[in-house]
Design a protein around this motif. Structure first.
Motif, mmCIF file in Angstrom:
data_model
loop_
_atom_site.group_PDB
_atom_site.id
_atom_site.type_symbol
_atom_site.label_atom_id
_atom_site.label_comp_id
_atom_site.label_asym_id
_atom_site.label_seq_id
_atom_site.Cartn_x
_atom_site.Cartn_y
_atom_site.Cartn_z
ATOM 1 N N VAL A 156 14.538 5.655 -21.087
ATOM 2 C CA VAL A 156 14.493 4.292 -20.551
ATOM 3 C C VAL A 156 14.030 4.412 -18.802
ATOM 4 N N ARG A 157 14.441 5.519 -18.408
ATOM 5 C CA ARG A 157 13.913 5.698 -16.879
ATOM 6 C C ARG A 157 12.473 5.735 -17.110
ATOM 7 N N ALA A 158 11.918 6.033 -17.895
ATOM 8 C CA ALA A 158 10.434 6.196 -17.758
ATOM 9 C C ALA A 158 9.963 4.907 -18.140
ATOM 10 N N ALA A 159 10.703 3.903 -18.665
ATOM 11 C CA ALA A 159 10.130 2.700 -19.013
ATOM 12 C C ALA A 159 10.384 1.848 -17.471
ATOM 13 N N TYR A 160 11.509 2.133 -16.796
ATOM 14 C CA TYR A 160 11.609 1.406 -15.702
ATOM 15 C C TYR A 160 10.506 1.837 -14.704
ATOM 16 N N LEU A 161 10.087 3.177 -14.639
ATOM 17 C CA LEU A 161 9.123 3.478 -13.754
ATOM 18 C C LEU A 161 7.792 2.969 -14.125
ATOM 19 N N ASP A 162 7.533 2.744 -15.364
ATOM 20 C CA ASP A 162 6.469 2.293 -15.930
ATOM 21 C C ASP A 162 6.332 0.872 -15.434
ATOM 22 N N ALA A 163 7.268 0.131 -15.824
ATOM 23 C CA ALA A 163 7.378 -1.266 -15.332
ATOM 24 C C ALA A 163 7.076 -1.529 -13.925
ATOM 25 N N CYS A 164 7.750 -0.810 -13.160
ATOM 26 C CA CYS A 164 7.780 -0.953 -11.522
ATOM 27 C C CYS A 164 6.436 -0.723 -11.022
ATOM 28 N N GLN A 199 0.833 -1.473 -0.168
ATOM 29 C CA GLN A 199 -0.178 -0.051 0.051
ATOM 30 C C GLN A 199 0.764 1.186 0.000
ATOM 31 N N MET A 200 1.760 1.373 0.787
ATOM 32 C CA MET A 200 2.866 2.522 0.846
ATOM 33 C C MET A 200 3.399 2.552 -0.473
ATOM 34 N N ILE A 201 3.848 1.500 -0.936
ATOM 35 C CA ILE A 201 4.769 1.795 -2.304
ATOM 36 C C ILE A 201 4.059 2.115 -3.314
ATOM 37 N N ALA A 202 2.512 1.470 -3.505
ATOM 38 C CA ALA A 202 1.689 1.886 -4.571
ATOM 39 C C ALA A 202 1.264 3.377 -4.625
ATOM 40 N N ASP A 261 3.482 -1.037 -12.523
ATOM 41 C CA ASP A 261 2.786 -2.383 -12.725
ATOM 42 C C ASP A 261 2.880 -3.361 -11.992
ATOM 43 N N ALA A 262 4.014 -3.541 -11.199
ATOM 44 C CA ALA A 262 4.644 -4.552 -10.621
ATOM 45 C C ALA A 262 4.777 -4.593 -9.120
ATOM 46 N N VAL A 263 4.198 -3.636 -8.540
ATOM 47 C CA VAL A 263 4.557 -3.435 -6.898
ATOM 48 C C VAL A 263 4.411 -4.750 -6.083
ATOM 49 N N PRO A 264 3.087 -5.389 -6.188
ATOM 50 C CA PRO A 264 2.959 -6.737 -5.506
ATOM 51 C C PRO A 264 4.110 -7.621 -5.667
ATOM 52 N N SER A 265 4.419 -7.762 -6.776
ATOM 53 C CA SER A 265 5.477 -8.896 -7.210
ATOM 54 C C SER A 265 6.965 -8.418 -6.949
ATOM 55 N N ILE A 266 7.057 -7.419 -7.145
ATOM 56 C CA ILE A 266 8.455 -6.857 -6.544
ATOM 57 C C ILE A 266 8.773 -6.746 -5.158
ATOM 58 N N SER A 281 2.680 5.896 -3.799
ATOM 59 C CA SER A 281 3.859 7.048 -4.426
ATOM 60 C C SER A 281 5.036 6.085 -5.259
ATOM 61 N N ALA A 282 4.410 5.369 -6.056
ATOM 62 C CA ALA A 282 5.363 4.422 -6.844
ATOM 63 C C ALA A 282 6.402 5.152 -7.720
ATOM 64 N N ASP A 283 6.219 6.116 -8.247
ATOM 65 C CA ASP A 283 7.020 6.575 -9.083
ATOM 66 C C ASP A 283 8.462 7.285 -8.185
ATOM 67 N N ALA A 284 7.671 8.019 -7.078
ATOM 68 C CA ALA A 284 8.627 8.619 -6.255
ATOM 69 C C ALA A 284 9.645 7.556 -5.729
ATOM 70 N N PHE A 285 9.084 6.647 -5.106
ATOM 71 C CA PHE A 285 9.537 5.493 -4.723
ATOM 72 C C PHE A 285 10.688 4.889 -5.517
ATOM 73 N N PHE A 286 10.353 4.343 -6.557
ATOM 74 C CA PHE A 286 11.423 3.581 -7.470
ATOM 75 C C PHE A 286 12.147 4.600 -8.038
ATOM 76 N N ALA A 287 12.090 5.959 -8.136
ATOM 77 C CA ALA A 287 12.903 7.001 -8.986
ATOM 78 C C ALA A 287 14.050 7.303 -8.020
ATOM 79 N N TYR A 288 13.691 7.157 -6.654
ATOM 80 C CA TYR A 288 14.451 7.436 -5.692
ATOM 81 C C TYR A 288 16.013 6.547 -5.868
ATOM 82 N N PHE A 289 15.629 5.381 -6.051
ATOM 83 C CA PHE A 289 16.807 4.298 -6.180
ATOM 84 C C PHE A 289 17.404 4.712 -7.423
#
Length: 292
Positions: free
Chosen positions: A193-201, A165-168, A203-208, A170-178
């Motif tokens: 490429v960065r946009a592709a990474y963020l887009d993929a992540c 719940q927390m990551i979803a 859509d994959a919060v539960p599995s990550i 603010s997903a873009d901010a979370f994954f972009a941080y790393f």
């Protein structure tokens, strides 16, 4: 949006019940499989893969739970164990006709690659792991205030529900941080490429999260069992890492040597995303590895 590696053919390959991986393939010659890390997809290998394809068959999948590969629900801990994900990769390579292959992984993919080397020594001829410690060692060296660098490990180790719940939220901010904090040369990850990474992540919060949670539970159990049994990597191993040892208080080469008797350990100047920041050095290290 950039989602593919030019010159590579894309395949959907069933690897387990109701799980298929998407993999990019190009080249000819002895096979090398490249596994991506977090928070990325197979695109992180785009430069190295194109380089190696001049003389090797190069197979570059999205891991289970990432990118365009399937994302099964984590109905039990083993769904995202590195043992299960490693078995995916062995099946993938066999589907392309390769019972034996070199294997390189970065970050999360390096943990999958390590487990494949331990579980499938007859399949993995050479092994490379980029900027990671074996799971059990990683948890043992993290302690005190210095463990704050791995805050995400502790967050995603929590029981299902709150981390997702927390990551979803603010997903873009979370994954972009790393992507921002772990890179030395931001130009190495272009905007598309960065946009592709963020887009993929996104859509994959539960599995990550499930992948990381497995590394705090079942993956530790598997590593402990291997350590107790004295199981070690039988193939030549190359490890490329940043020099985090002084800050976290460990000797990386010594930790890796306990798992890999035939070890070439290299400390690099690039940031965490070294396959994008210094692809020539990474490709050269992999060429050196497969000649050992």
């Amino acid at each position: 949006m950039t989602r593919t590696i030019p010159g590579f053919d894309y395949h959907r390959v069933p690897v387990a019940d109701e799980v298929a991986l998407t993999a990019a393939v190009a080249g000819s010659g002895t096979p090398i499989v490249l596994l991506h890390g977090f928070p990325q997809t197979h695109l992180m290998w785009r430069h190295v893969a194109a380089d190696l394809a001049a003389e090797h068959t190069v197979i570059v999948p999205d891991l289970r739970g990432y990118g365009d590969s399937d994302k099964p629900a984590a109905v039990h801990p083993d769904v995202y164990s590195k043992r299960t994900m490693a078995a995916d990769i062995v099946t993938l390579a066999q589907t392309f006709g390769h019972d034996r292959f070199a294997l390189a992984g970065h970050d999360r993919g390096a943990l999958v690659a390590l487990r494949a080397g331990l579980d499938h020594p007859d399949a993995v001829t050479h092994l490379a792991c980029l900027d990671v410690l074996p799971t059990l060692d990683m948890w043992e060296v993290l302690h005190g205030a210095t463990a704050a660098v791995g805050f995400h490990l502790y967050l995603m180790a929590q029981p299902p529900g709150l981390p997702e719940q927390m990551i979803a939220a603010s997903a873009d901010a979370f994954f972009a941080y790393f992507l921002d904090q772990w890179v030395k040369d931001p130009a190495a990850i272009p905007a598309a490429v960065r946009a592709a990474y963020l887009d993929a992540c996104r859509d994959a919060v539960p599995s990550i999260v499930a992948d990381y949670r497995a590394s705090a539970t079942i993956d530790i159990d598997h590593d402990r069992a291997d350590r107790a049994a004295g199981t070690r990597l039988s193939m030549p191993v190359t490890v490329m890492q940043q020099d985090w040892g002084a800050a976290l208080g460990y000797e990386a080469a010594a930790l890796w040597s306990s798992w890999a008797p035939n070890l070439d350990h290299r400390t690099v100047d690039a940031g965490h995303f070294m396959a994008e920041e210094d692809p020539l050095a990474v490709a050269a290290a992999l060429r050196d590895l497969v000649q050992r």
